[in-house]
Design an enzyme around this catalytic site. Structure first.
Site, mmCIF file in Angstrom:
data_model
loop_
_atom_site.group_PDB
_atom_site.id
_atom_site.type_symbol
_atom_site.label_atom_id
_atom_site.label_comp_id
_atom_site.label_asym_id
_atom_site.label_seq_id
_atom_site.Cartn_x
_atom_site.Cartn_y
_atom_site.Cartn_z
ATOM 1 N N HIS A 160 81.904 78.891 31.509
ATOM 2 C CA HIS A 160 82.740 77.849 30.872
ATOM 3 C C HIS A 160 81.868 76.662 30.425
ATOM 4 O O HIS A 160 82.057 75.522 30.884
ATOM 5 C CB HIS A 160 83.843 77.387 31.830
ATOM 6 N N ARG A 194 90.747 80.360 26.740
ATOM 7 C CA ARG A 194 91.128 80.372 28.150
ATOM 8 C C ARG A 194 91.142 81.817 28.650
ATOM 9 O O ARG A 194 91.503 82.748 27.905
ATOM 10 C CB ARG A 194 92.533 79.770 28.341
HETATM 11 P P1 NDP Z 1 94.051 72.470 18.526
HETATM 12 O O1 NDP Z 1 95.333 72.115 19.171
HETATM 13 O O2 NDP Z 1 93.406 71.491 17.616
HETATM 14 O O3 NDP Z 1 94.216 73.827 17.691
HETATM 15 C C1 NDP Z 1 95.009 74.884 18.137
HETATM 16 C C2 NDP Z 1 95.174 75.887 17.005
HETATM 17 O O4 NDP Z 1 95.868 77.031 17.514
HETATM 18 C C3 NDP Z 1 95.988 75.353 15.828
HETATM 19 O O5 NDP Z 1 95.443 75.822 14.627
HETATM 20 C C4 NDP Z 1 97.371 75.973 16.060
HETATM 21 O O6 NDP Z 1 98.111 76.213 14.864
HETATM 22 C C5 NDP Z 1 96.970 77.309 16.652
HETATM 23 N N1 NDP Z 1 98.067 77.889 17.441
HETATM 24 C C6 NDP Z 1 98.656 77.390 18.555
HETATM 25 N N2 NDP Z 1 99.617 78.205 18.997
HETATM 26 C C7 NDP Z 1 99.656 79.237 18.113
HETATM 27 C C8 NDP Z 1 100.458 80.407 18.013
HETATM 28 N N3 NDP Z 1 101.424 80.689 18.909
HETATM 29 N N4 NDP Z 1 100.225 81.258 16.988
HETATM 30 C C9 NDP Z 1 99.259 80.972 16.073
HETATM 31 N N5 NDP Z 1 98.460 79.875 16.119
HETATM 32 C C10 NDP Z 1 98.664 79.034 17.123
HETATM 33 O O7 NDP Z 1 93.052 72.866 19.721
HETATM 34 P P2 NDP Z 1 91.462 72.764 19.740
HETATM 35 O O8 NDP Z 1 90.924 73.453 18.550
HETATM 36 O O9 NDP Z 1 91.042 71.365 19.989
HETATM 37 O O10 NDP Z 1 91.131 73.586 21.080
HETATM 38 C C11 NDP Z 1 91.508 74.944 21.242
HETATM 39 C C12 NDP Z 1 91.269 75.402 22.670
HETATM 40 O O11 NDP Z 1 89.884 75.576 22.926
HETATM 41 C C13 NDP Z 1 91.691 74.409 23.763
HETATM 42 O O12 NDP Z 1 93.085 74.443 23.984
HETATM 43 C C14 NDP Z 1 90.915 74.922 24.961
HETATM 44 O O13 NDP Z 1 91.678 75.873 25.665
HETATM 45 C C15 NDP Z 1 89.692 75.602 24.337
HETATM 46 N N6 NDP Z 1 88.440 74.899 24.683
HETATM 47 C C16 NDP Z 1 87.459 75.568 25.355
HETATM 48 C C17 NDP Z 1 86.270 74.954 25.651
HETATM 49 C C18 NDP Z 1 85.183 75.703 26.348
HETATM 50 O O14 NDP Z 1 84.180 75.084 26.761
HETATM 51 N N7 NDP Z 1 85.259 77.003 26.495
HETATM 52 C C19 NDP Z 1 86.008 73.578 25.273
HETATM 53 C C20 NDP Z 1 87.085 72.960 24.538
HETATM 54 C C21 NDP Z 1 88.258 73.613 24.266
HETATM 55 P P3 NDP Z 1 98.572 75.000 13.891
HETATM 56 O O15 NDP Z 1 97.284 74.395 13.364
HETATM 57 O O16 NDP Z 1 99.326 75.680 12.828
HETATM 58 O O17 NDP Z 1 99.348 74.052 14.741
HETATM 59 C C1 OXD Z 2 88.287 71.867 27.332
HETATM 60 C C2 OXD Z 2 87.382 72.757 28.057
HETATM 61 O O1 OXD Z 2 89.465 72.194 27.176
HETATM 62 O O2 OXD Z 2 86.245 72.328 28.384
HETATM 63 O O3 OXD Z 2 87.838 70.785 26.895
HETATM 64 O O4 OXD Z 2 87.720 73.902 28.315
#
Ligand code: NDP
Ligand code: OXD
Length: 306
Positions: A269, A221
């Site tokens: 994006h 983000r």
């Molecule tokens: P998940 O919820 O599966 O994974 C999030 C990860 O971040 C987990 O490993 C979690 O740790 C870790 N995490 C969260 N908070 C913290 C913290 N404070 N400190 C350390 N680690 C932390 O999310 P996704 O992988 O599915 O997606 C990630 C992000 O990707 C989405 O939220 C979105 O913003 C972005 N995205 C962007 C897209 C684009 O087109 N650019 C498309 C899709 C998504 P733990 O495993 O230990 O809980």
């Molecule tokens: C998502 C994105 O969160 O597209 O799926 O950013």
């Protein structure tokens, strides 16, 4: 009983087409369709305009049409008791894997630089995947998928997350080990959810813990990034550049300062976009579970905001 769709971009056509194959889950779009708010059992949204939930304080479930849910928690009208779900999908993971791999290869083979110096003949030293350590901030669904592919291609991969992971191909670091993790990341990929704890994490303090010449890929983000700090770290050559797919303000204004730097590669994006045909079946499954009073899939923790 029906599902309500609310999108900020009014891009309903492909979603309605995908839902049309599942008549057991009637879908309506607001404000086009008159309805009784109490008949709505699930609201599906991508960046609903603020206040969109005001008329639905009792709605049992709200689903993000993407992986991220930060757009929901930003809205004070979000009903207090609704279960929040998100998209977890192989296509979404596969698209993210390919996008990040493309950027990593692009960077180590200097393709970004050649793209901006087409009138010159200036061979540059290049690197091999086996020379490069990639650090992934956020080792969840997408971080693990991306790390798995990068490892298969030959990169050394590390990940950082709240909880330790036991993954043979990705070395896992947790919150207290951030500095050690950063000190080894030649390429840093941000795949964190946007929460109170992660907002602004890509700042000066973090950049100077990376090795000299590190490269940043932000596909999470825009609000993870302090843009001024990035520009400063690139200008003084601590960072060699960045690929940015997400921005605080989207669409990124045409005259935005980030567009002025040849070392910053900007994409609109598009790293990984929810595909209605492949996402709708998991929504239908959740709708059936909701009606049957069963636990939903891909539920998000309100407390953790992801
Ligand atoms: P998940 O919820 O599966 O994974 C999030 C990860 O971040 C987990 O490993 C979690 O740790 C870790 N995490 C969260 N908070 C913290 C913290 N404070 N400190 C350390 N680690 C932390 O999310 P996704 O992988 O599915 O997606 C990630 C992000 O990707 C989405 O939220 C979105 O913003 C972005 N995205 C962007 C897209 C684009 O087109 N650019 C498309 C899709 C998504 P733990 O495993 O230990 O809980
Ligand atoms: C998502 C994105 O969160 O597209 O799926 O950013």
């Amino acid at each position: 009983m029906s599902i309500l769709l609310v999108r900020n971009d009014n891009n309903y056509k492909p979603w309605l087409k995908a839902f049309a194959k599942h008549p057991e889950a009637p879908v309506i779009v607001t404000p086009q369709t008159q309805h009784n708010p109490e008949d709505i059992k699930m609201i599906l949204t991508w960046k609903a305009p603020a206040g969109s939930f005001t008329a639905y304080p009792q709605v049992p479930a709200i689903g993000s049409l993407g992986a991220g849910v930060d757009h929901l928690f930003d809205d004070p009208s979000l009903p207090k008791d609704a279960v929040i779900t998100r998209v977890v999908n192989d296509k979404l993971s596969g698209d993210m894997q390919e996008f990040v791999l493309a950027h990593c290869l692009n960077h180590i083979k200097n393709l970004n630089i050649y793209a901006t110096t087409q009138n010159q003949w200036n061979p540059l030293p290049y690197k091999r995947v086996s020379d490069i350590r990639v650090g992934i901030l956020g080792l969840g669904t997408l971080g693990q998928a991306v790390g798995g592919l990068l490892n298969k291609v030959g990169f050394t991969v590390m990940g950082w997350s709240q909880h330790k992971k036991n993954i043979a191909t990705i070395k896992s670091y947790t919150t207290t080990e951030l500095d050690l993790f950063l000190s080894q990341a030649d390429i840093l990929v941000c795949l964190l959810p946007l929460t109170e704890a992660t907002r602004g994490i890509l700042d000066k303090e973090l950049f100077y813990k990376l090795p000299q010449g590190a490269y940043l890929i932000n596909v999470a983000r825009g609000a993870h990034l302090n843009e001024e700090d990035l520009i400063e770290a690139i200008n003084n050559e601590h960072l060699s550049g960045a690929a940015l797919d997400v921005f605080d303000q989207e669409p990124l204004p045409v005259d935005h300062v980030l567009r002025k730097f040849s070392k910053i590669l900007i994409t609109p994006h598009v790293a990984s976009v929810s595909n209605p045909e492949s996402v709708v079946p998991q929504i239908i499954e959740n709708y059936k579970r909701l009606i049957a009073g069963k636990a939903l899939l891909n539920v998000v923790s309100r407390e953790q905001q992801y």
